[in-house]
Design an enzyme around this catalytic site. Structure first.
Site, short mmCIF file in Angstrom:
data_model
loop_
_atom_site.label_atom_id
_atom_site.label_comp_id
_atom_site.label_asym_id
_atom_site.label_seq_id
_atom_site.Cartn_x
_atom_site.Cartn_y
_atom_site.Cartn_z
N PRO A 2 0.81 -1.22 0.00
CA PRO A 2 0.00 0.00 0.00
C PRO A 2 0.84 1.27 0.00
O PRO A 2 1.99 1.22 -0.36
CB PRO A 2 -0.78 -0.12 1.31
N GLU A 3 0.29 2.30 0.42
CA GLU A 3 0.83 3.67 0.42
C GLU A 3 0.61 4.30 -0.95
O GLU A 3 0.60 3.62 -1.97
CB GLU A 3 2.32 3.71 0.82
#
Length: 266
Positions: A2-3
């Site tokens: 993610p991010e």
DNA sequence: CTAAAATCCTGGTGGC
DNA sequence: TGCCACCAGGATTTTA
């Protein structure tokens, strides 16, 4: 995976194979993957809808569909999206399969089962409470400073709060604090104007760097390449600070591992 | 209000 | 090799 930078990279990679395609089938293999629908509802509602656009909001992928629905996908800790031929083997961690009109399938692979797929005609119900995107030029340093007005609590948990500002995760929170030379334990309402300006620039620099780098070598990243060499604080516990040589510290803050240089970051 | 802890999950890693 | 505690890029909910 993610991010914000990873999600942005995934979005860019999916446009070519998916925009213009129509979903023909849907199969949910892990029931909790879909929200707020039941697997049966999802499987009957997605087919016949065409993908007209793919964008990103915070860490959500946003698929605009022809019947007026929006499909959001959140990868959480371990999610990934694959476009593979229908007759190719399905990996054991695939949680949902969405068939396409060209002999391929969009497969949602997610080891830890935290990821979610939303199908709705009301985007606000999914992304309505998110804070501002940090990267558009329309998000100014003054906007950033305004967010901190009357906010209490320590800096790092605030940066991770998606309702405060959207898209920053544990890596880029640490990297941003390092670049800005600010201690992540600081009370948010003690930051000076100068520090807030530095932090604003640091966040955008760190995120943009992540996007540029991953866009160039996404494969290397997940094949165990030299990706970590690009971080200055995250994951460098006990190693010398690139600026002053002090060992990078690791503490737990807001339940998340936090890496920083106790000398450079005040 | 802040903030910590528990929760959802599987797999990799390092110590013994 | 086995066993076990701990760790992981997220985010919400519960508890203090």
């Amino acid at each position: 995976m993610p991010e914000l930078p990873e999600v942005e990279t995934v979005v860019r990679g999916l446009r070519a194979p998916l925009v213009g395609r129509t979903f023909t089938t849907a199969k949910v293999l892990w029931p909790k993957t879909v929200k707020p629908l039941t697997p049966a509802e999802f499987e009957s509602r997605l087919p016949s809808q065409k993908v007209t656009a793919i964008t990103r909001r915070a860490k959500y992928l946003q698929f605009q569909l022809s019947a007026g629905d929006t499909m959001f996908i959140h990868l959480k800790m371990s999610g990934n999206l694959l476009v593979e031929p229908t007759d190719s083997p399905v990996h054991k961690h695939v949680r949902a399969i969405m068939g396409l009109d060209n002999g391929h399938q969009l497969r949602f692979k997610d080891t830890r089962k935290f990821g979610r797929i939303y199908l709705t005609d009301d985007p606000h119900s999914v992304i309505g409470k998110l804070g501002p995107e940090p990267l558009p030029d329309s998000f100014t340093v003054d906007d950033f400073k305004a967010l901190f007005a009357k906010r209490r609590g320590r800096l790092k948990p605030l940066l991770l709060n998606q309702q405060f500002i959207a898209g920053i995760g544990n890596i880029y929170a640490d990297e941003s604090c390092f670049i800005a030379q600010i201690d992540p334990r600081r009370q948010a309402d003690t930051l000076s104007e100068t520090e807030l300006t530095r932090l604003y620039q640091a966040i955008r620099q760190a995120l943009n760097h992540g996007i540029v780098h991953k866009g160039a070598s996404l494969d290397a990243v997940y094949l165990g390449g030299e990706f970590q060499n690009h971080f200055q604080a995250y994951g460098r516990t006990g190693q010398p600070c690139f600026t002053c040589g002090t060992e990078i510290s690791r503490i737990v803050l807001g339940g998340r591992s936090t890496h920083f240089c106790s000398r450079c970051q005040q």
